[in-house]
Write a protein that holds these residues in place. Structure first.
Motif, PDB file in Angstrom:
ATOM      1  N   GLU A  67      16.764 154.811  71.903  1.00 57.56           N
ATOM      2  CA  GLU A  67      16.744 154.139  73.212  1.00 57.56           C
ATOM      3  C   GLU A  67      18.160 153.808  73.674  1.00 57.56           C
ATOM      4  O   GLU A  67      18.482 153.928  74.858  1.00 57.56           O
ATOM      5  CB  GLU A  67      15.901 152.862  73.128  1.00 57.56           C
ATOM      6  N   LYS A  68      18.999 153.393  72.726  1.00 52.34           N
ATOM      7  CA  LYS A  68      20.401 153.117  73.078  1.00 52.34           C
ATOM      8  C   LYS A  68      21.080 154.363  73.625  1.00 52.34           C
ATOM      9  O   LYS A  68      21.837 154.299  74.596  1.00 52.34           O
ATOM     10  CB  LYS A  68      21.155 152.606  71.845  1.00 52.34           C
ATOM     11  N   LEU A  70      19.628 156.945  75.062  1.00 51.36           N
ATOM     12  CA  LEU A  70      19.069 157.270  76.378  1.00 51.36           C
ATOM     13  C   LEU A  70      19.619 156.335  77.459  1.00 51.36           C
ATOM     14  O   LEU A  70      19.952 156.775  78.566  1.00 51.36           O
ATOM     15  CB  LEU A  70      17.540 157.175  76.332  1.00 51.36           C
ATOM     16  N   ILE A  71      19.712 155.045  77.141  1.00 49.16           N
ATOM     17  CA  ILE A  71      20.251 154.075  78.107  1.00 49.16           C
ATOM     18  C   ILE A  71      21.714 154.381  78.415  1.00 49.16           C
ATOM     19  O   ILE A  71      22.143 154.347  79.574  1.00 49.16           O
ATOM     20  CB  ILE A  71      20.095 152.642  77.571  1.00 49.16           C
ATOM     21  N   ALA A  72      22.480 154.693  77.350  1.00 52.74           N
ATOM     22  CA  ALA A  72      23.899 155.030  77.546  1.00 52.74           C
ATOM     23  C   ALA A  72      24.040 156.272  78.416  1.00 52.74           C
ATOM     24  O   ALA A  72      24.919 156.346  79.284  1.00 52.74           O
ATOM     25  CB  ALA A  72      24.578 155.255  76.206  1.00 52.74           C
ATOM     26  N   ALA A  73      23.161 157.266  78.215  1.00 49.00           N
ATOM     27  CA  ALA A  73      23.208 158.494  79.019  1.00 49.00           C
ATOM     28  C   ALA A  73      22.863 158.186  80.469  1.00 49.00           C
ATOM     29  O   ALA A  73      23.506 158.703  81.400  1.00 49.00           O
ATOM     30  CB  ALA A  73      22.252 159.531  78.451  1.00 49.00           C
ATOM     31  N   LEU A  74      21.840 157.340  80.662  1.00 44.89           N
ATOM     32  CA  LEU A  74      21.466 156.961  82.035  1.00 44.89           C
ATOM     33  C   LEU A  74      22.603 156.219  82.735  1.00 44.89           C
ATOM     34  O   LEU A  74      22.877 156.451  83.918  1.00 44.89           O
ATOM     35  CB  LEU A  74      20.205 156.099  82.012  1.00 44.89           C
ATOM     36  N   GLU A  75      23.262 155.327  82.011  1.00 41.00           N
ATOM     37  CA  GLU A  75      24.393 154.589  82.584  1.00 41.00           C
ATOM     38  C   GLU A  75      25.539 155.536  82.926  1.00 41.00           C
ATOM     39  O   GLU A  75      26.184 155.405  83.974  1.00 41.00           O
ATOM     40  CB  GLU A  75      24.873 153.515  81.602  1.00 41.00           C
ATOM     41  N   ASN A 251      21.726 165.007  73.960  1.00 44.70           N
ATOM     42  CA  ASN A 251      20.869 165.849  73.110  1.00 44.70           C
ATOM     43  C   ASN A 251      21.451 165.988  71.704  1.00 44.70           C
ATOM     44  O   ASN A 251      20.713 165.978  70.707  1.00 44.70           O
ATOM     45  CB  ASN A 251      20.698 167.225  73.743  1.00 44.70           C
ATOM     46  N   ALA A 252      22.771 166.105  71.635  1.00 47.19           N
ATOM     47  CA  ALA A 252      23.418 166.226  70.329  1.00 47.19           C
ATOM     48  C   ALA A 252      23.210 164.946  69.515  1.00 47.19           C
ATOM     49  O   ALA A 252      22.913 164.999  68.312  1.00 47.19           O
ATOM     50  CB  ALA A 252      24.904 166.510  70.499  1.00 47.19           C
ATOM     51  N   ARG A 253      23.345 163.807  70.164  1.00 48.56           N
ATOM     52  CA  ARG A 253      23.161 162.528  69.464  1.00 48.56           C
ATOM     53  C   ARG A 253      21.713 162.335  69.034  1.00 48.56           C
ATOM     54  O   ARG A 253      21.454 161.844  67.929  1.00 48.56           O
ATOM     55  CB  ARG A 253      23.595 161.386  70.392  1.00 48.56           C
ATOM     56  N   ASN A 258      17.534 162.400  64.786  1.00 51.77           N
ATOM     57  CA  ASN A 258      16.350 163.019  64.177  1.00 51.77           C
ATOM     58  C   ASN A 258      16.673 163.563  62.786  1.00 51.77           C
ATOM     59  O   ASN A 258      15.882 163.405  61.840  1.00 51.77           O
ATOM     60  CB  ASN A 258      15.845 164.159  65.066  1.00 51.77           C
ATOM     61  N   ASP A 259      17.833 164.201  62.677  1.00 54.30           N
ATOM     62  CA  ASP A 259      18.242 164.726  61.369  1.00 54.30           C
ATOM     63  C   ASP A 259      18.426 163.592  60.368  1.00 54.30           C
ATOM     64  O   ASP A 259      18.029 163.709  59.188  1.00 54.30           O
ATOM     65  CB  ASP A 259      19.547 165.516  61.504  1.00 54.30           C
TER      66      ASP A 259
END
Length: 276
Positions: A67-68, A70-75, A251-253, A258-259
């Motif tokens: 979530e962090k 995704l939020i950082a990407a949105l910002e 996507n890389a993060r 996931n890895d």
């Protein structure tokens, strides 16, 4: 399989009720423990209250990190969009200013050229009128001299009582006056034709210059618009590249998370197997 697994770990009895999903066991504490039985069940692929909770915590931490990201990407996207909007707005304002300046320069030049043309027309008309007045003034002076000279000759002819000579003199004066008038009229006519030609030439030059100036103005407007559009295209390309980079980093993060989650699950599973 569940019953077999816990009995292999040291359980005395084991009863699995499929409907309630409850496993009831009895065991000798000297041979095994509740924790050992739970690990054995987890190792063979079944959740227990203890080890399911641990895995849930791991997943919760994973999704918090996700979530962090995704939020950082949105910002980052929001910041990029804001900067892009400001840059486009600035480019539009510069374009409008350049168009306004070009329009003012064209109007000023057009007004100046029109004033110059009107001034030239007025000069041509004024100078031509003065020349015509001079022609008429010169005519009157020549007629005055002709009449004066003819009058003097008439006095001599009257004194000598030469009636025939007097008649000839008067006819000669009339002929001379007519000739002077014809010559002056022709000169005035020619001068007026010259004036008309000068006015026509001045008008043609003015219209040609005005047309060329308008063509230059249209070319300038097109250049301004093309430059502005090129700048906007460059800004859009930069913006797309920024958004793609943000998406790529996101996507890389997420793949890293996931890895890491899968690796941690694998590590814990191997740890269970080792303990068993």
């Amino acid at each position: 399989r569940i019953e077999t697994a816990v009995k292999a770990e040291g359980a005395t009895t084991a009863s699995w009720i499929e409907k309630t999903q409850i496993l009831t066991v009895t065991y000798d504490p000297s041979r095994t423990s509740k924790d050992g039985l739970s690990k054995k069940l987890a190792a063979v692929g079944h959740d227990t209250e203890k080890y399911k909770a641990q895995d849930l915590k791991l997943v919760e931490e994973h999704y918090k990190e996700r979530e962090k990201v995704l939020i950082a990407a949105l910002e980052a996207e929001k910041k990029s969009n804001t900067a892009f909007s400001k840059a486009i707005g600035q480019a539009n304002r510069v374009e409008q200013k350049n168009l306004t300046d070009a329009r003012k320069q064209y109007n000023d030049a057009d007004a100046k050229a029109e004033a110059t043309y009107r001034s030239e027309r007025a000069r041509i008309i004024r100078d031509g009128g003065q020349e015509i007045q001079q022609i008429e003034s010169d005519l009157q002076e020549r007629l005055r001299k002709l009449r004066l000279e003819s009058g003097e000759r008439e006095e001599e002819l009257i004194a000598s009582r030469d009636a025939l000579g007097l008649a000839k003199e008067r006819r000669a004066l009339i002929n001379s006056e007519n000739e002077e008038n014809r010559s002056a009229n022709n000169e005035v006519k020619q001068r007026r034709a010259d004036i008309a030609q000068q006015l026509e030439d001045a008008s043609a030059a003015y219209m040609q210059e005005r047309h060329a100036r308008f063509e230059d103005y249209q070319a300038k407007l097109l250049e301004i618009k093309e430059n502005a559009e090129a700048q906007r295209s460059e800004l859009r390309a930069q913006h797309r590249a920024e958004l793609q980079e943000i998406q790529s980093q996101k996507n890389a993060r997420l793949r890293e998370l996931n890895d890491a989650l899968n690796e941690e699950r694998k590590r814990r599973y191997q740890g269970l197997l080792t303990e068993l």
